[in-house]
Design an enzyme around this catalytic site. Structure first.
Site, PDB file in Angstrom:
ATOM      1  N   ASP A 270       0.945  -1.015  -0.098  1.00  0.00           N
ATOM      2  CA  ASP A 270       0.043   0.076   0.062  1.00  0.00           C
ATOM      3  C   ASP A 270       0.934   1.185   0.000  1.00  0.00           C
ATOM      4  O   ASP A 270       2.322   1.114  -0.244  1.00  0.00           O
ATOM      5  CB  ASP A 270      -0.958   0.025   1.194  1.00  0.00           C
TER       6      ASP A 270
ATOM      7  N   GLU B  90      -9.951   2.982  -5.387  1.00  0.00           N
ATOM      8  CA  GLU B  90      -9.557   4.471  -4.829  1.00  0.00           C
ATOM      9  C   GLU B  90      -8.511   5.122  -5.892  1.00  0.00           C
ATOM     10  O   GLU B  90      -7.431   5.961  -5.456  1.00  0.00           O
ATOM     11  CB  GLU B  90      -9.233   4.723  -3.481  1.00  0.00           C
TER      12      GLU B  90
ATOM     13  N   HIS C  86      -2.878   3.511  -4.718  1.00  0.00           N
ATOM     14  CA  HIS C  86      -2.244   3.016  -3.490  1.00  0.00           C
ATOM     15  C   HIS C  86      -0.678   2.275  -3.595  1.00  0.00           C
ATOM     16  O   HIS C  86      -0.424   1.551  -2.969  1.00  0.00           O
ATOM     17  CB  HIS C  86      -3.074   1.758  -2.812  1.00  0.00           C
TER      18      HIS C  86
END
Length: 555
Positions: free
Chosen positions: A191, A352, A285
């Protein structure tokens, strides 16, 4: 008077015996003879297990030794006449490979299962029939249980990017899942905040990407950052004040797993019939990756850093460029990952991803034009589909968060629905496998109580809401409902820094999760579950696990 006393003692004895038959998740069928003599496990008791069930007996043997200081003998040959035995038998004639039957009488305990996996689940039920305090003799109540799971996917996730947990604890975590009859461990390995898996072809991923220079203090945005404002607009990101400097604790933090350690954990999980699904995040990410290899970003001349604050890093540009160079890099990474993990599933994230950075990148726009892509959502779909094609070529299947639906779903992908149920419903209607993990119910990093004992994510997911969650949405037809593979709990570690905090956030919500994924829908009853939790908490005390004492007061 004597008769009254005897009657009173009989009632008390009956109640104590009834309390002993307290299993989570609730079995499909259970019969208990409260008046029959229990089976007694002591140093004279022996094991017999089919070769296929060696892992099951080994798990029980280790459990008895660790928590009761009991070490039992093993027999290699079956003998149905032998008394004081715990028998584990795999019977290929059982039609349901996931089914086990557990019978306990005065002379023997026998688990008969359709597979070695089912035998292991029988062992977990047997463990929950054991006393919750140490003794030289363990009384096991007379019962007969027939049991099998409702859903094929029963998963739990652990984020090791925000905070790193060593191999010893990851093994403990896998044991927690095994005790609750879970069968998938979603290991979130990369991440923005740290890259946690060794990739031999790209050593800078761990040399640079596994370490950050600090972490924010307290809840996001962190102490000293309260006046920093972020606006993520359709075409730009505004950060005010322009010269804002992020305040952190300034302590270098990180860690990673070597490939040998990864193999060790995989082997450990396999002996507990748990498949580990690794997650390698893309296309967003990816700040830890970009800190190591900035040439793969949409701003290759930017000085990327491993993220020190929580939340989405789209405000700092954490998106990979959808170039041939990036795809080749990711294919090489995933080749090493797939060579390590026998799992047929690879999680590639897909969530995202801010489209702003692709809009602002001339190279991204050229890629879109060359591939006939109308917008950045289609570019995301192009990215996911290209990676899926590669993963499929290796005989594996991708799993992605529900954002992979944007721009068109990849042909064979499994969807993990976290932004509510909408994505899962849409994917099921398109005949794709779905794993339900809606944030408001299934994220165990959220608070359990309105007033928490310690720092947690600033949302609320109480135990009763977890327990009452139904993974199959009512709006699906019976045919569409078949695509709901199961469900999963997620544990993101922004505010979870040590094993005791993991336990606190996990228990007893893991108990509730296990029951909604294992037990028949019609057998779920929250009041009864709360009663069984009382025994489970005593077992946790025996095991030295941390959980909130508020449950003892409320129950």
């Amino acid at each position: 008077m004597r008769k009254i006393i005897l009657l009173f003692l009989t009632i008390i004895s009956f109640k104590l015996s009834a309390q002993e038959v307290s299993i989570i998740p609730q079995p499909v069928a259970i019969k208990s003879d409260q008046q029959a003599q229990p089976f007694k496990i002591d140093i004279t008791t022996s094991f017999y297990a089919d070769f296929a069930a060696i892992s099951s007996i080994s798990f029980l043997d280790e459990y008895l030794n660790k928590y009761y200081n009991l070490k039992l003998k093993w027999f290699k040959n079956p003998d149905i006449k032998r008394k004081n035995m715990i028998n584990v038998i795999v019977d290929k004639g059982v039609s349901n490979l996931n089914q086990y039957q557990l019978k306990v009488d005065q002379n023997t305990i026998t688990i008969t299962a359709g597979s070695d996996t089912a035998a292991f689940y029988g062992i977990q039920s047997l463990i929950q029939l054991l006393p919750t305090s140490k003794s030289t003799t363990l009384n096991v109540p007379n019962v007969e249980i027939t049991d099998y799971p409702r859903f094929g996917y029963r998963g739990m996730h652990l984020d090791v990017s925000r905070h790193f947990f060593d191999v010893a604890f990851v093994k403990q975590y896998i044991d927690y899942l095994a005790l609750h009859k879970m069968n998938y461990f979603h290991w979130h390995l990369t991440d923005d905040h740290g890259w946690r898996i060794e990739i031999k072809k790209y050593p800078k991923l761990t040399e640079i990407g596994a370490w950050r220079n600090g972490s924010i203090i307290g809840l996001w945005p962190g102490q000293g950052n309260e006046n920093i404002k972020y606006q993520v607009l359709p075409t730009e990101v505004k950060i005010t004040p322009i010269d804002a400097v992020l305040q952190t604790d300034g302590i270098k933090y990180g860690g990673y797993y070597t490939q040998e350690q990864i193999k060790e954990v995989i082997d450990y999980a396999a002996k507990r019939y748990i498949t580990i699904i690794p997650e390698i995040e893309m296309p967003a990410h990816s700040m830890a990756l970009l800190a190591a290899y900035p040439e793969l970003g949409t701003e290759p001349n930017k000085k990327y850093e491993v993220a020190q604050t929580w939340g989405m890093m789209n405000k700092y540009n954490n998106v990979l460029q959808a170039s041939d160079t990036t795809f080749k890099f990711l294919e090489n990474v995933l080749t090493e990952v797939m060579d390590l993990f026998p799992s047929p599933y690879i999680h590639i994230g897909g969530d995202e991803a801010s489209k702003i950075w692709w809009k602002k990148s001339a190279v991204s726009q050229e890629i879109m034009k060359a591939n006939g892509l109308k917008n950045e959502s289609e570019l995301q779909s192009y990215f996911i589909r290209r990676m899926e094609k590669f993963v499929n070529s290796k005989g594996k299947t991708i799993i992605g968060w529900n954002e992979i639906l944007q721009g068109g779903l990849a042909p064979n992908a499994v969807v993990m629905s976290w932004q509510g149920e909408k994505g899962g419903i849409e994917a099921a209607k398109q005949q794709h496998k779905v794993i339900m993990t809606p944030e408001i119910k299934m994220y165990f990093n959220h608070a359990q109580f309105a007033k928490e004992d310690s720092l947690t994510a600033n949302k609320f997911s109480p135990l009763i809401d977890v327990y009452n969650y139904e993974p199959v949405p009512a709006e699906l037809t019976a045919e569409q409902a078949k695509y709901i593979w199961g469900g999963q709990g997620c544990l993101w570690s922004e505010y979870i820094t040590n094993p005791a905090k993991v336990q606190y956030q996990l228990f007893p919500r893991l108990d509730a999760l296990s029951e909604i994924l294992w037990s028949p829908k019609e057998k779920r009853n929250y009041s009864d579950f709360q009663k069984r939790l009382k025994t489970q908490f005593k077992r946790y005390d025996l095991m030295g696990l941390t959980y909130s004492k508020k449950y003892l007061i409320e129950n």
